[in-house]
Write a protein that holds these residues in place. Structure first.
Motif, mmCIF file in Angstrom:
data_model
loop_
_atom_site.group_PDB
_atom_site.id
_atom_site.type_symbol
_atom_site.label_atom_id
_atom_site.label_comp_id
_atom_site.label_asym_id
_atom_site.label_seq_id
_atom_site.Cartn_x
_atom_site.Cartn_y
_atom_site.Cartn_z
ATOM 1 N N TYR A 133 1.906 4.472 -10.550
ATOM 2 C CA TYR A 133 1.665 5.917 -10.389
ATOM 3 C C TYR A 133 1.516 6.619 -11.739
ATOM 4 O O TYR A 133 2.413 6.542 -12.572
ATOM 5 N N ASN B 69 0.824 -1.208 0.000
ATOM 6 C CA ASN B 69 0.000 0.000 0.000
ATOM 7 C C ASN B 69 0.862 1.264 0.000
ATOM 8 O O ASN B 69 0.723 2.127 0.857
ATOM 9 N N HIS B 70 1.738 1.329 -0.992
ATOM 10 C CA HIS B 70 2.739 2.394 -1.030
ATOM 11 C C HIS B 70 2.114 3.775 -1.126
ATOM 12 O O HIS B 70 2.589 4.719 -0.495
ATOM 13 N N SER B 71 1.059 3.906 -1.890
ATOM 14 C CA SER B 71 0.433 5.222 -2.049
ATOM 15 C C SER B 71 -0.555 5.479 -0.917
ATOM 16 O O SER B 71 -1.580 4.795 -0.787
ATOM 17 N N GLY B 72 -0.248 6.482 -0.111
ATOM 18 C CA GLY B 72 -1.168 6.848 0.959
ATOM 19 C C GLY B 72 -2.532 7.230 0.416
ATOM 20 O O GLY B 72 -3.576 6.900 0.999
ATOM 21 N N GLU B 73 -2.532 7.895 -0.739
ATOM 22 C CA GLU B 73 -3.795 8.350 -1.315
ATOM 23 C C GLU B 73 -4.653 7.170 -1.773
ATOM 24 O O GLU B 73 -5.852 7.112 -1.492
ATOM 25 N N LYS C 171 8.524 8.235 -1.562
ATOM 26 C CA LYS C 171 7.162 8.174 -0.994
ATOM 27 C C LYS C 171 6.615 9.541 -0.572
ATOM 28 O O LYS C 171 5.452 9.861 -0.895
ATOM 29 N N THR D 101 10.038 17.925 -4.039
ATOM 30 C CA THR D 101 8.576 17.997 -3.958
ATOM 31 C C THR D 101 8.075 19.382 -4.365
ATOM 32 O O THR D 101 7.053 19.507 -5.052
ATOM 33 N N ASN E 278 8.187 15.978 2.271
ATOM 34 C CA ASN E 278 7.031 16.853 2.149
ATOM 35 C C ASN E 278 6.740 17.452 3.521
ATOM 36 O O ASN E 278 5.783 17.087 4.192
ATOM 37 N N ASP F 271 3.234 10.659 -2.224
ATOM 38 C CA ASP F 271 2.017 10.862 -1.429
ATOM 39 C C ASP F 271 1.446 12.257 -1.661
ATOM 40 O O ASP F 271 0.229 12.453 -1.624
#
Lengths: 468, 468, 468
Positions: free
Chosen positions: C374, B311-315, C339, C289, C257, C343
C-alpha cells in the motif's frame, strides 16, 4: 575421538568465546538444582539397577521415540507399551538397533546433544552411534548398568545434584518419598504438589479423587470449604516431604476470581459431573487463584505451565495412552487470562508465581512485560520444545531487555530421562554464558557483572526462586 | 565490477565461512529440483523468445512491482494489465526506466539478490542498475533475449533444472504439457493438481467447473460419489503428465472428517450455491481429508499452503484482478485445524502431507512439533515472503531443534519469474550451508554429517519428498 | 573509568565492526529529529531548573520504577504520587538510594544503557551507580541541575535536537507551545494532535470534551457534521503550532468505513453514552478512517499505535492511576482490522499512515507485507518495549526483506525522560549501523549504499516521513 566438542555452544568468535569460556569455567561444576522434573522417586527409593539400554534411553523418552515415529517407525517396534497390554517389541537389542540405524534423524536437535553427552560423560563412550556401533554400544551400556556405580543414588551423587523435585498428584501417598526419608539416604529429593486430577472437572476420576482427598485429610470434600481445607492439608503433607512448589498444567492460563458462593456452586456442579466445558474451564481458572491464595499462606511457589494440547492424535491416545510425544503447543494468551488472579493477588511481594510458555511469541509481548511489572510474577526457563540452544538463546534475547535477569528463575530440566540431567544443565549453562559473553563483547555488560550473573543463572536464581 | 560477492550470505567469521564455503562448493552445481512453482508451461511448449526486458522482469513479477507501488508508483505506469482492458503503459523502455530509477528501494530485499544474480549470471552484466545505466541495461537484455540461447528450453538446460513442476487447475486440459511431451524434448516439466476451483464453493464458477469435470471424466459429478471419482480420474490424468503432488491454497488449514452422508449433503448444498460461509469453509476442510485419502491411494504428495488473505485491496482487485502483490498473510492455526485430517490418516507412513506457512510463529510452536511426531507430515521450506536469507535462517533455527532436518523437504522456488530460479536455489543453498557451518563451528554437528546434510537439503530431500 | 564502551552495540567481529564504526562515524553527530514523544512542553516554555535527581530520573519514568516494583519495592517508597493524594516518599535522596541499591536489576536492559549514557554524557560521571556511590551521584547530579547549562533549553541545544514533537489532547489549549513561540526562542518544539479523549466513547468525559471542542471551534459538535468540522478546526489550530501528525493509541487497529448516516447515528449514541462496547469500538474504528480522510485534506501524518492493554493492574490503577508501567501488550491484528480504511484511502500516495506495533509477530507477517504494497502505509520503528538493541535488530531482520528500508520512517524516542533522548537515538544509530555493516560484510549490500542508508535511517527518513 570425542563425541563432544569442549567448546560446544560457546560463541564461535575468538574474543566472545574466550569470555564465555571463562564464565563457563566458573559455573560448570556448580551443584545441580533441579526444581521441576519428572524423574521417578521409586528409583531413589529402591536404588535398583536400571534395566537394559533401550529401556533406559529409548522407550520411556518421548523426545527420542517421537522423532523415530515421525519418520515412519512404529511405536510397537520401539517397545512403547500399548494401552490394551497387547504385544510390543521387548528385545532391547532390537529396539536399540532401530534407534542406532536412525540416529542421523537427531542431527541438529538437543536430543542429540543430550544423548552424546550421556554416552561420553556417563558411559565413557568415544565413538559415534550408528548401525555399525549399535551392538558395541548396547553391550557397553548394559555392562555399565550392571555395576553399582550406575545405580540411581550413585549417579545422583556423581551428577552433583544438590536438590531434585519430582512431581506427584495431589492424592499420591508419597510412599517412595517416605521410603527415601526412612532409608536415611542424604540425597535431597523433594516432591511437588500437582493437583490436576482434583482441580480439573474434565479429568477421569475427578469426583472419586476428591472423595479420596477427603479420606486422606478428614475434611468433608463434598463441600467447597472442606475441599479447600483438604487442599491445605495435602499441601502441608507434601511440604513434609520437602515440597516447595505446586505445579499446574492446564490447557490455558485462564484464571478466575469468582465470589465464593459462585465458586462453591460451580464446585458442586463439577462434583456432579454436570459442568459444561466452559464451566469446567472456569473452575480450573478459579482454582489457580485459590492455589495462589494458599501459596501466600503456606509459601509454596505456584508454577503455571499452560499451552499444551495434550494427546493430539486420537489414534495414539487410544492405542498407547498419554505422554507419547503427541502433546502439541498452541497459541497461549496470558494478558487477559491472568488478570483475575493478578487483580486478586498479583501485587503481593510474598507470592511467587512462575509462568512457563510453549508459545514463544508471549516472551517479549506478554511474559516479560507482566513479570517486569508485577512483584509476584517470574518467568520460567525455556521449556520442553525450547529446552534447546536456540530456544534458550531466543528466550534470553526476548525476555531480558524488558524483564531483566532477576525476574527469571534459572533452569529447569523437566525431564523423565535421568541420564540427560547433567547434559541439560550443561547446555543451559553454556548457552547462558554465551549470551552473557556476547553482552560483554558488545559493551552492554561489564565482566564482573557477567560473572555474578553466570552464577545466578546456573545456581542462585533456581535456589532462591524455588526456596530450595 | 561484480554485482555479486562470491561469498555472499556465508558466515562472515573466518572459520565458519571456510566451513560453509567447503559445503557450498559441494552443492552449488547440483541439478535443480523445483517441485513447486508457477512458471508457464507454454514457455517450454512453444519455446518462443521472451518479450522485452520489462515484460520479462518487471510487469509479471508481483515481488518487483508491488515494491514500486508501495512507494507511490502507479500500476498502470508499470504496465500491469487492467481488469477492464483499459490502457496501461506498453513502452517497455519507459517501464524499465521507472524500475531502474527506483532500484534503491530493493536494498536489503531478496528481490535485489535475485535480480542482481539474473543480471550477472544470466545476462553477464557487470554494472549496477540505476537511472544512468537503465538504457544500457535495456538494450543489453533485449539483445540477449533475441538470441536462441535465451529461449526457455535453452535456459532450462543452462539452469541445470533436473525437474520442474508447474501448477494447473483441476479442470485444465494440460495442453502445454501435452505439447511438451509430444515435442520429444527431454526437459522434465511436470504438472501439479490444484483443485481450488472445484473444492472451494466460494470460487466463481464452482458448480460449472464441477460440471466440466464431469464431462472430462465421464462421472456424474452431480453426486458426491461421482464427484470424488472425477477427482480420482483427474488426478490420474495429471499423473500421466508427471504430477507427483496436489496443491491446496485455502485461507486456513481447516480440515474436517465428516460422515460421508453429511459430506454428501454439504456437497449438494455447495453445488446449489447455498452454503453459508461457515459451510463453505467446512466443505473445503472436508476436501483436504478426501484428498489425503486419495493420496494414500495414488501416491500424490499433498501440499497445504494456508494463511494468505488474498486480494486484500478491494481497489486493486477491482482495477487489476488477482495476484497483484496484495495477498497479505494472517495468523494461521494448524493444531486445531488439522486434527480431523490427522485423526483420520495422520499416522499413515505411506502418506506425505507438506505444510507451508506464512505465519512464522507456527514454525516452532506448531509445525515442528506436529511434523516431529506424525509420520505423514513434513514441513515445507520458508516460503513466499520468507523465501529470503533471514526468512530461511529463522526457519532452520525454529524448526530443526524439534523436527530435525529429515522432516523438512528441501527448497521450493514457487516462482513465476523464470530467470530467478537459479538465483533462488543459490540463495537457499548458501543459507543452508551457512546454517550447517555454524552448527559445525559451534560443536553441534560433525563435518561429515554437515556434508551429507548439505547435499540432502540442496537436492536429496526435495527429490525424495516429492517422489521426483 | 568509562561507563560506556566506545564500540558498544556494534558487531563484535573485526571486519563488520570496522564497517559499522565507519558508518556510525558518519551519523553519530547528525541532529536529532524526534517526531513522536511525550516530553512536557512546559519545560521548554518556562525553562526552569529540573528538580532533584530522583524527580528527574526515577519517579516519572515508568521504565525505571516498574522494574524496581517488579522485585517487590513499593511505589510509595519510590515517590510515585498516589491517586488519592495520600503520603508517598518525598525525600529524593532516599528514593535515589533505593534505586542505586537495586541498579543491578537493570543489567541487560536498555534502561541501563540509557541511564549510563545520561550519567556519562550528560552529567560527566565516571563511576558505576551502586549503594556505595549513591550519595556521591545524588550530590553530583543535584549540583549539575542547579546550573544554567542544565536547564531544558540549554540541554535541548546541547542534545542537538533539530525538531521535537510533543503530544497534546485535541482539546488542549497549547498554552505552553504558545509561550514557547511568544518567547522568541528558536528551538523547534511542535505539537501532535491526539484526539483519544474525543474519539473514544469509553473515555471519561467524552461528551464533555466534545462540547468543549464545540466551544473552542464554534461548530455545533452535537451534530456529526459539526463534530467533524470541529476536528478539522482543531487540527488546523494544532498545525499553527507546528503539528505535522496526529496520534491514535487505540487498544486495537480496528477501522471502519460506515455510510455517513450510520456513522452519524453511532455518534449520537456515543454522545448519549449509550454505546455498547462493540459500538464504541466501531466508533473508534470509524474515526480512524475519518482522520485518514482529513489527513489527505490537511497533510497531517496519521500514526496508529495499537496493542496496549492499558492499566492492566486494577490495584495499581486504583491507587496510582494511569501510565504506571502496567500497560501490557497483547496480540494485535492488522490485516483484517485495517481493511476498511485501506479500501477507502489506502492506495492514496498523498496519505501517510505510520503503523506501530507491540506484537512483534506482526512485523514480517502483516506490517511488512502491508507497507510493502500500500502506498499510504509506512512502518514505525521498534517501539516501547522494543526500543532496545535486540528489539531493533529483530525489527530490521523481520521487516527489511519484505518492505525494504524506504517503507520505514527512522527512529522515534517516544519518551518522557528528557535526558534519555540522546541515548536512545544513539542506540538506534548504532544498531542500524551494525545491521547495515552486517549486510555489507555478508555481501548483501554495497558500502556506498550502506552509507546512504545510514544517513536516511538516522535522519532523512524521519524528516521526510513526518514532513518536518
Amino acid at each position: 575421538m570425542k563425541l563432544l566438542d569442549e567448546d560446544r555452544l560457546l560463541p564461535t568468535e575468538e574474543r566472545p568465546r574466550r569470555l564465555a569460556r571463562a564464565l563457563y569455567e566458573q559455573v560448570r561444576d556448580l551443584p545441580i538444582i533441579s526444581p521441576h522434573g519428572h524423574t521417578d522417586p521409586r528409583w531413589y527409593a529402591e536404588d535398583a539397577a536400571f534395566p537394559d539400554p533401550a529401556q533406559l534411553i529409548v522407550t520411556p523418552d518421548h523426545y527420542v521415540f517421537r522423532m523415530l515415529v515421525s519418520q515412519g517407525i512404529s511405536m510397537t517396534d520401539l517397545g512403547v507399551p500399548r494401552a490394551d497390554g497387547g504385544p510390543v517389541e521387548t528385545d532391547g537389542r532390537k529396539i536399540w538397533k532401530l534407534f542406532a540405524q536412525n540416529y542421523h534423524l537427531f542431527r541438529g536437535t538437543p536430543s542429540r546433544l543430550w544423548l552424546d553427552h550421556s554416552f561420553q560423560e556417563v558411559f565413557g563412550i568415544d565413538r559415534r552411534l550408528n548401525a555399525e556401533t549399535a551392538d558395541w554400544y548396547y553391550d557397553h551400556i548394559a555392562d555399565c548398568l550392571s555395576k553399582p556405580e550406575y545405580r540411581p543414588r550413585a549417579l545422583f551423587k556423581r551428577f552433583n545434584i544438590e536438590a531434585i523435585a519430582t512431581t506427584e498428584a495431589a492424592t499420591d501417598d508419597l510412599r517412595w518419598h517416605k521410603m527415601i526419608r526412612d532409608s536415611g539416604w542424604d540425597g535431597r529429593v523433594v516432591t511437588a504438589y500437582r493437583p490436576d486430577n482434583v482441580v480439573d472437572p474434565e479429568m477421569a476420576g475427578f469426583a472419586e479423587n476428591i472423595m479420596l482427598m477427603g479420606e486422606q485429610t478428614g475434611f468433608d470434600t463434598a463441600t467447597w470449604g472442606g475441599y479447600l481445607d483438604a487442599h491445605r492439608a495435602r499441601r502441608a503433607f507434601f511440604k513434609e516431604y520437602g515440597a516447595t512448589s505446586s505445579d499446574h498444567g492446564h490447557a490455558s492460563a485462564r484464571t478466575e476470581n469468582l465470589p465464593q458462593d459462585e465458586a462453591a456452586a460451580l464446585f458442586q456442579k463439577a462434583l456432579r459431573g454436570a459442568c459444561t466445558p466452559a464451566e469446567a474451564d472456569a473452575f480450573r481458572g478459579q482454582m489457580l487463584t485459590e492455589m495462589a491464595r494458599m501459596s501466600i499462606e503456606d509459601g509454596l511457589v505456584l508454577q503455571i505451565h499452560p499451552g499444551s494440547r495434550r494427546n493430539h492424535s486420537g489414534e495414539v491416545m487410544a492405542k498407547f495412552g498419554r505422554d507419547k510425544g503427541f502433546d502439541i503447543p498452541g497459541r497461549t494468551d496470558y494478558v487477559t487470562a491472568l488478570k483475575p488472579m493478578l487483580d486478586a493477588v498479583g501485587m503481593r511481594p510474598d507470592l511467587t508465581v512462575i509462568l512457563f510458555t510453549l508459545d514463544e511469541t508471549s516472551y517479549s509481548r506478554e511474559l516479560a512485560p507482566l513479570a517486569g511489572a508485577y512483584p509476584s510474577l517470574r518467568i520460567g526457563p525455556a521449556w520442553w520444545f525450547y529446552d534447546s540452544p536456540e530456544g534458550m538463546r531466543r528466550y534470553r534475547e526476548a525476555v531480558t531487555e524488558t524483564a531483566g535477569f532477576y525476574n527469571t528463575v534459572g533452569f529447569n530440566d523437566d525431564t523423565r530421562a535421568f541420564c540427560s540431567i547433567p547434559a541439560r544443565h550443561d547446555v543451559a549453562r553454556r548457552v547462558d554464558c554465551a549470551y552473557l559473553a556476547n553482552l560483554v563483547a558488545s559493551g552492554s555488560l561489564a565482566e564482573d557483572e557477567a560473572g555474578e550473573l553466570a552464577h545466578d543463572l546456573a545456581y542462585g536464581l533456581a535456589k532462591s526462586a524455588y526456596r530450595l
